[in-house]
Design an enzyme around this catalytic site. Structure first.
Site, PDB file in Angstrom:
ATOM      1  N   CYS A   1      84.000  51.091  80.216  1.00  0.00           N
ATOM      2  CA  CYS A   1      82.804  51.689  80.826  1.00  0.00           C
ATOM      3  C   CYS A   1      83.038  52.120  82.271  1.00  0.00           C
ATOM      4  O   CYS A   1      82.072  52.373  83.004  1.00  0.00           O
ATOM      5  CB  CYS A   1      81.643  50.708  80.718  1.00  0.00           C
ATOM      6  SG  CYS A   1      81.085  50.513  79.010  1.00  0.00           S
ATOM      7  N   GLY A   2      84.297  52.202  82.698  1.00  0.00           N
ATOM      8  CA  GLY A   2      84.577  52.639  84.067  1.00  0.00           C
ATOM      9  C   GLY A   2      84.966  51.495  84.992  1.00  0.00           C
ATOM     10  O   GLY A   2      84.906  51.631  86.218  1.00  0.00           O
ATOM     11  N   THR A   3      85.436  50.407  84.406  1.00  0.00           N
ATOM     12  CA  THR A   3      85.830  49.225  85.174  1.00  0.00           C
ATOM     13  C   THR A   3      86.865  49.572  86.243  1.00  0.00           C
ATOM     14  O   THR A   3      86.695  49.263  87.430  1.00  0.00           O
ATOM     15  CB  THR A   3      86.478  48.177  84.239  1.00  0.00           C
ATOM     16  OG1 THR A   3      85.875  48.226  82.961  1.00  0.00           O
ATOM     17  CG2 THR A   3      86.432  46.789  84.835  1.00  0.00           C
TER      18      THR A   3
ATOM     19  N   TRP B   1      87.951  52.364  87.440  1.00  0.00           N
ATOM     20  CA  TRP B   1      87.475  53.363  88.422  1.00  0.00           C
ATOM     21  C   TRP B   1      86.666  52.647  89.506  1.00  0.00           C
ATOM     22  O   TRP B   1      86.898  52.824  90.709  1.00  0.00           O
ATOM     23  CB  TRP B   1      86.647  54.396  87.678  1.00  0.00           C
ATOM     24  CG  TRP B   1      86.231  55.612  88.442  1.00  0.00           C
ATOM     25  CD1 TRP B   1      86.610  55.958  89.707  1.00  0.00           C
ATOM     26  CD2 TRP B   1      85.359  56.641  87.968  1.00  0.00           C
ATOM     27  NE1 TRP B   1      86.017  57.151  90.050  1.00  0.00           N
ATOM     28  CE2 TRP B   1      85.249  57.585  89.007  1.00  0.00           C
ATOM     29  CE3 TRP B   1      84.673  56.855  86.774  1.00  0.00           C
ATOM     30  CZ2 TRP B   1      84.460  58.739  88.870  1.00  0.00           C
ATOM     31  CZ3 TRP B   1      83.889  57.994  86.637  1.00  0.00           C
ATOM     32  CH2 TRP B   1      83.789  58.922  87.689  1.00  0.00           C
TER      33      TRP B   1
ATOM     34  N   HIS C   1      84.698  40.972  82.090  1.00  0.00           N
ATOM     35  CA  HIS C   1      83.947  41.583  80.986  1.00  0.00           C
ATOM     36  C   HIS C   1      82.956  40.579  80.393  1.00  0.00           C
ATOM     37  O   HIS C   1      82.400  40.815  79.316  1.00  0.00           O
ATOM     38  CB  HIS C   1      84.889  42.040  79.869  1.00  0.00           C
ATOM     39  CG  HIS C   1      85.722  43.243  80.197  1.00  0.00           C
ATOM     40  ND1 HIS C   1      85.262  44.302  80.935  1.00  0.00           N
ATOM     41  CD2 HIS C   1      87.001  43.563  79.859  1.00  0.00           C
ATOM     42  CE1 HIS C   1      86.211  45.216  81.040  1.00  0.00           C
ATOM     43  NE2 HIS C   1      87.283  44.793  80.392  1.00  0.00           N
TER      44      HIS C   1
ATOM     45  N   ARG D   1      78.212  52.340  80.585  1.00  0.00           N
ATOM     46  CA  ARG D   1      78.499  53.699  80.092  1.00  0.00           C
ATOM     47  C   ARG D   1      77.794  53.847  78.746  1.00  0.00           C
ATOM     48  O   ARG D   1      77.670  52.853  78.002  1.00  0.00           O
ATOM     49  CB  ARG D   1      80.011  53.842  79.920  1.00  0.00           C
ATOM     50  CG  ARG D   1      80.482  55.245  79.580  1.00  0.00           C
ATOM     51  CD  ARG D   1      82.004  55.260  79.411  1.00  0.00           C
ATOM     52  NE  ARG D   1      82.527  56.617  79.405  1.00  0.00           N
ATOM     53  CZ  ARG D   1      83.801  56.927  79.187  1.00  0.00           C
ATOM     54  NH1 ARG D   1      84.694  55.965  78.964  1.00  0.00           N
ATOM     55  NH2 ARG D   1      84.207  58.181  79.198  1.00  0.00           N
TER      56      ARG D   1
ATOM     57  N   TYR E   1      78.341  54.912  84.605  1.00  0.00           N
ATOM     58  CA  TYR E   1      79.536  55.769  84.612  1.00  0.00           C
ATOM     59  C   TYR E   1      79.101  57.216  84.769  1.00  0.00           C
ATOM     60  O   TYR E   1      79.741  58.002  85.481  1.00  0.00           O
ATOM     61  CB  TYR E   1      80.293  55.577  83.282  1.00  0.00           C
ATOM     62  CG  TYR E   1      81.508  56.447  83.107  1.00  0.00           C
ATOM     63  CD1 TYR E   1      82.783  55.973  83.399  1.00  0.00           C
ATOM     64  CD2 TYR E   1      81.398  57.766  82.652  1.00  0.00           C
ATOM     65  CE1 TYR E   1      83.906  56.785  83.230  1.00  0.00           C
ATOM     66  CE2 TYR E   1      82.498  58.574  82.497  1.00  0.00           C
ATOM     67  CZ  TYR E   1      83.759  58.082  82.787  1.00  0.00           C
ATOM     68  OH  TYR E   1      84.860  58.889  82.635  1.00  0.00           O
TER      69      TYR E   1
ATOM     70  N   ARG F   1      92.476  58.457  80.410  1.00  0.00           N
ATOM     71  CA  ARG F   1      92.760  59.304  79.249  1.00  0.00           C
ATOM     72  C   ARG F   1      92.133  60.684  79.381  1.00  0.00           C
ATOM     73  O   ARG F   1      92.814  61.678  79.565  1.00  0.00           O
ATOM     74  CB  ARG F   1      92.209  58.578  77.998  1.00  0.00           C
ATOM     75  CG  ARG F   1      92.517  59.239  76.672  1.00  0.00           C
ATOM     76  CD  ARG F   1      91.836  58.463  75.556  1.00  0.00           C
ATOM     77  NE  ARG F   1      90.385  58.506  75.683  1.00  0.00           N
ATOM     78  CZ  ARG F   1      89.582  59.420  75.135  1.00  0.00           C
ATOM     79  NH1 ARG F   1      90.107  60.384  74.390  1.00  0.00           N
ATOM     80  NH2 ARG F   1      88.272  59.386  75.302  1.00  0.00           N
TER      81      ARG F   1
ATOM     82  N   GLY G   1      88.312  60.884  80.393  1.00  0.00           N
ATOM     83  CA  GLY G   1      87.181  60.790  81.327  1.00  0.00           C
ATOM     84  C   GLY G   1      86.002  61.634  80.864  1.00  0.00           C
ATOM     85  O   GLY G   1      86.036  62.264  79.811  1.00  0.00           O
TER      86      GLY G   1
HETATM   87  P1  A3P Z   1      88.170  57.696  78.428  1.00  0.00           P
HETATM   88  O1  A3P Z   1      88.958  56.862  77.453  1.00  0.00           O
HETATM   89  O2  A3P Z   1      86.891  58.217  77.848  1.00  0.00           O
HETATM   90  O3  A3P Z   1      88.973  58.762  79.068  1.00  0.00           O
HETATM   91  P2  A3P Z   1      87.881  50.968  81.791  1.00  0.00           P
HETATM   92  O4  A3P Z   1      88.541  51.029  83.108  1.00  0.00           O
HETATM   93  O5  A3P Z   1      86.590  50.224  81.773  1.00  0.00           O
HETATM   94  O6  A3P Z   1      88.836  50.515  80.726  1.00  0.00           O
HETATM   95  O7  A3P Z   1      87.415  52.462  81.415  1.00  0.00           O
HETATM   96  C1  A3P Z   1      88.378  53.420  81.038  1.00  0.00           C
HETATM   97  C2  A3P Z   1      87.667  54.765  80.927  1.00  0.00           C
HETATM   98  O8  A3P Z   1      87.350  55.224  82.255  1.00  0.00           O
HETATM   99  C3  A3P Z   1      88.573  55.807  80.297  1.00  0.00           C
HETATM  100  O9  A3P Z   1      87.694  56.700  79.617  1.00  0.00           O
HETATM  101  C4  A3P Z   1      89.191  56.452  81.532  1.00  0.00           C
HETATM  102  O10 A3P Z   1      89.732  57.724  81.317  1.00  0.00           O
HETATM  103  C5  A3P Z   1      87.975  56.492  82.447  1.00  0.00           C
HETATM  104  N1  A3P Z   1      88.345  56.652  83.860  1.00  0.00           N
HETATM  105  C6  A3P Z   1      89.227  55.924  84.573  1.00  0.00           C
HETATM  106  N2  A3P Z   1      89.331  56.403  85.816  1.00  0.00           N
HETATM  107  C7  A3P Z   1      88.481  57.452  85.899  1.00  0.00           C
HETATM  108  C8  A3P Z   1      88.140  58.382  86.940  1.00  0.00           C
HETATM  109  N3  A3P Z   1      88.706  58.299  88.143  1.00  0.00           N
HETATM  110  N4  A3P Z   1      87.225  59.338  86.654  1.00  0.00           N
HETATM  111  C9  A3P Z   1      86.661  59.432  85.435  1.00  0.00           C
HETATM  112  N5  A3P Z   1      86.943  58.590  84.419  1.00  0.00           N
HETATM  113  C10 A3P Z   1      87.849  57.610  84.655  1.00  0.00           C
END
Ligand code: A3P
Length: 280
Positions: A31-33, A35, A82, A101, A166, A230, A232
């Site tokens: 869910c953007g952890t 980031w 988590h 998210r 997110y 991946r 985003g």
């Molecule tokens: P996707 O798989 O949809 O691309 P977490 O950190 O909780 O595991 O979340 C990973 C998700 O956050 C992935 O989503 C990843 O691409 C997305 N993500 C990580 N860094 C990001 C950024 N700087 N901007 C946008 N999405 C980001």
């Protein structure tokens, strides 16, 4: 729990006594952890991570590493979790940045994550259809999406909790950075009032920047497997969901959030999912 996580770390993590000043980034997986962790890292520690730095060591995952490792972190301790709000170590003088998210994009991201972490899961050849059945039944790491959402939603207005989506980060990362800086206070507050520093953090934590040197956040993936950072963004769920699956997740969302404020989260995404599901 991911099968690569030691049970001892989980048990010890649950028993961690949260201390005043601790900063938790709390999320359901995907869910953007990472980031948000990097935003918090930059606000608090003030330096970017180099190619040889590992966020998992500098900002560790509580229920992976356990309480002793967390206890060795410099103050303020930066802690990823988590855990649901009912399980997370709580201190009214600690701060909790909670990121959510929408469940559609979360499920797709979680599917690719589960395929890609070949040392944690036996799912390299798994299909989205298989994963979806696990997700909708809550039989995935860290349990049911809605249990997690509702546990944290109930605490979102407490003074030491900052609620962030997110989708808001995606729409306007600068505003979220300022909100997080203001919430954290201390030296982070200086950033809230310094446009150049906000720009720097926004650039450092942009999708393009975080795609570089991904070993900073993740172990390497085998060839052909999706990257950790991946794709985003919002709406990739349509690449995997069938209309029938969308209908089932819409139904689960409506049923599980009924009577709570969480029912009003993501109205546009829910409307789009209904159109996709029912063609209306
Ligand atoms: P996707 O798989 O949809 O691309 P977490 O950190 O909780 O595991 O979340 C990973 C998700 O956050 C992935 O989503 C990843 O691409 C997305 N993500 C990580 N860094 C990001 C950024 N700087 N901007 C946008 N999405 C980001």
């Amino acid at each position: 729990m991911p099968m690569g996580f030691p049970v001892a770390g989980f048990e010890s993590g649950l028993g961690y006594r949260a201390a005043p000043g601790d900063i938790f980034v709390a999320t359901y997986p995907k869910c953007g952890t990472t980031w948000m962790q990097y935003i918090v890292w930059l606000l608090v520690r003030g330096r970017s991570l180099g190619a040889d730095d590992r966020l998992t060591e500098l900002f560790p995952h509580l229920e992976e590493v356990g309480a002793d490792t967390i206890g060795t972190l410099p103050q303020p301790r930066l802690i990823k979790t988590h855990l649901s709000a009912s399980l997370v170590p709580w201190n009214t003088d600690a701060k909790y940045v909670w990121v959510v998210r929408n469940p559609f994009d979360c499920a797709v991201s979680f599917f690719h994550h589960t395929r890609g972490f070949v040392h944690h899961y036996d799912f390299a050849d798994g299909t989205f259809d298989d994963f979806f059945e696990c997700f909708i039944e809550g039989r995935v790491d860290f349990g049911d999406y809605f249990d997690h959402l509702l546990s944290w939603y109930a605490r979102k207005d407490e003074a030491n909790v900052l609620f962030v989506t997110y989708e808001a980060m995606h729409a306007d990362a600068r505003s979220v950075i300022v909100d997080v800086a203001t919430f954290l206070g201390g030296t982070a507050l200086e950033t809230a009032e310094d446009a150049a520093r906000v720009d720097w953090i926004a650039a450092e934590t942009s999708f393009g920047s975080m795609r570089r040197d991904q070993r900073r956040w993740s172990s390497e993936r085998p060839p052909g497997m999706p990257d950790f950072v991946r794709k985003g963004g919002i709406g990739d769920w349509r690449s995997c969901f069938s209309p029938e699956q969308a209908a089932r997740l819409v139904e689960a969302f409506e049923r599980r959030t009924a009577g709570t404020g969480a029912a009003a989260l993501w109205p546009e995404i829910l409307a789009e999912a209904r159109r996709y599901a029912y063609g209306a």
